[in-house]
Scaffold this motif. Sequence first.
Motif, short mmCIF file in Angstrom:
data_model
loop_
_atom_site.label_atom_id
_atom_site.label_comp_id
_atom_site.label_asym_id
_atom_site.label_seq_id
_atom_site.Cartn_x
_atom_site.Cartn_y
_atom_site.Cartn_z
N LYS A 213 -14.72 -65.13 49.42
CA LYS A 213 -15.95 -64.37 49.20
C LYS A 213 -17.21 -65.20 49.46
O LYS A 213 -18.24 -64.66 49.85
N GLY A 237 -20.07 -56.72 39.72
CA GLY A 237 -19.04 -56.28 38.79
C GLY A 237 -18.52 -57.54 38.12
O GLY A 237 -19.06 -58.02 37.13
N GLY A 239 -18.78 -60.27 39.68
CA GLY A 239 -19.79 -61.25 40.10
C GLY A 239 -19.29 -62.32 41.04
O GLY A 239 -20.01 -63.28 41.34
N ALA A 346 -20.84 -47.52 50.06
CA ALA A 346 -20.28 -47.34 48.72
C ALA A 346 -21.41 -47.21 47.71
O ALA A 346 -22.50 -47.77 47.90
N THR A 376 -21.28 -53.60 49.67
CA THR A 376 -19.96 -54.20 49.47
C THR A 376 -18.79 -53.34 49.93
O THR A 376 -17.66 -53.83 50.01
N GLY A 377 -19.04 -52.04 50.20
CA GLY A 377 -17.89 -51.20 50.57
C GLY A 377 -18.29 -49.98 51.37
O GLY A 377 -19.47 -49.66 51.53
C1 LIG Z 1 -15.33 -55.29 43.52
C2 LIG Z 1 -16.52 -54.62 44.04
C3 LIG Z 1 -17.81 -55.00 43.64
C4 LIG Z 1 -18.05 -56.07 42.62
O1 LIG Z 1 -17.73 -57.30 43.16
P1 LIG Z 1 -17.89 -58.68 42.41
O2 LIG Z 1 -18.14 -59.68 43.46
O3 LIG Z 1 -16.64 -58.95 41.66
O4 LIG Z 1 -19.05 -58.54 41.49
C5 LIG Z 1 -18.89 -54.38 44.24
N1 LIG Z 1 -18.72 -53.41 45.15
C6 LIG Z 1 -17.51 -53.00 45.56
C7 LIG Z 1 -17.42 -51.92 46.56
C8 LIG Z 1 -16.37 -53.60 45.02
O5 LIG Z 1 -15.17 -53.21 45.43
#
Ligand SMILES: *Cc1c(COP(=O)(O)O)cnc(C)c1O
Length: 393
Positions: A213, A237, A239, A346, A376-377
């Motif tokens: 990451k 989440g 982090g 996301a 992130t997604g």
């Molecule tokens: C897991 C996740 C997060 C949080 O990620 P962390 O790096 O653990 O804080 C945020 N967005 C998505 C889409 C995730 O799957």
Amino acid sequence: MPNVSYLECSLCAQRFEANKIHNLCPCGGALLVRYHLDAVRQTWSRESLAQSKPDLWRYWPVLPVNRRESVVSLGEGMTPLFETKRLGAAVGAKDLWVKDEGLNPTGSFKARGMTTAISMAREPGITKIAVPSAGNAASAAAAYSAAAGIEAHIFMPMDVPQANFIECKALGAHVTLVNGLISDCAKIVTERKDQEGWFDVSTLKEPYRIEGKKTMGYEVAEQFGWELPDAIFYPTGGGVGLIGMWKAFDELETLGWIGSKRPKMIAVQAAGCQPMVRAFERGDQRAEFWQGASTVAAGLRVPKPLGDTLILNAVRSSNGTAMAVEDADTIDAGIELASLEGMFVAPEGAACIPALRKLLANGFLKASERIVIYNTGSGLKYLETYGERFPRA
Ligand SMILES: *Cc1c(COP(=O)(O)O)cnc(C)c1O
Ligand SMILES: [Zn+2]
């Protein structure tokens, strides 16, 4: 590679030998991988890096895997960094960018962590892994395990997005839906792992997901020509992404590739689960368990992040902040971004937009600053949530 020097506990600084199987330090702290960066610096340059192939394995000298043959790759990393001028105009930011992690395998940045964790699990011959997950970590674990021929045991909350459930099943994982939160799923893994012979790849309980990451930090530096932005919005989440990027920036400075300037790290959470925002505002060193956690941004539903201290350190020492956003505003923002920029993100990523608006409005950020939002997604993972806005009948 062989560049790993040792592992270090993030809380008590105790050192552990590289190339042994590790979970947490006995004190409960997460272990961080330390490299022989002075040696790496002699042989690796930004110019040679530019020739490497466009995935996260381009950062091989600062990744933990020993043998190239161990690598399980599905094309993760080196995601695009888009300048979002129309969104920028809408929110009043002149230099706004989105790094789109939704384009990773299995549709989230979790692929970065799992490519390194599963590759490392292969080296000592681990054959079974287990993971508690809010959804996307499970999908990535299932995909990389399938590619590696490793058995995956996955525990997710009952109301996990349908996409994650189906993806894990199709990828051949053993899936258990749990009537509870990710913390309840984690308890089950902890209780059963020894007897079942599972290696626990839970967030931060295994030292290598963070190494994958952290490449989000290497990439943003590389993509901006080794000049970090002024602010980074990260949906937080567990982090790990934020902690990983913070680690990457320190490594990059030791390598001599960037200076001491750091972006303000802005941890974005959901109003229905904001343990880090509360801890930040109270000036605490640790987060307290968030009771009754609830949000459509499944990745943010982590009531008590294991890396709480590390998150707070990064946010505070960067002069950043932590902020929570209501789900309704998040979904509005996701639809706004999609229609303005053609990116369907996301809810976790979308949550950064209302947070950005507030921080521009209250003067914490200036319109001229270079700002990066981490999406992130992929929005395609959250059709139930977005679907509520678009009834067919
Ligand atoms: C897991 C996740 C997060 C949080 O990620 P962390 O790096 O653990 O804080 C945020 N967005 C998505 C889409 C995730 O799957
Ligand atoms: Zn320790």
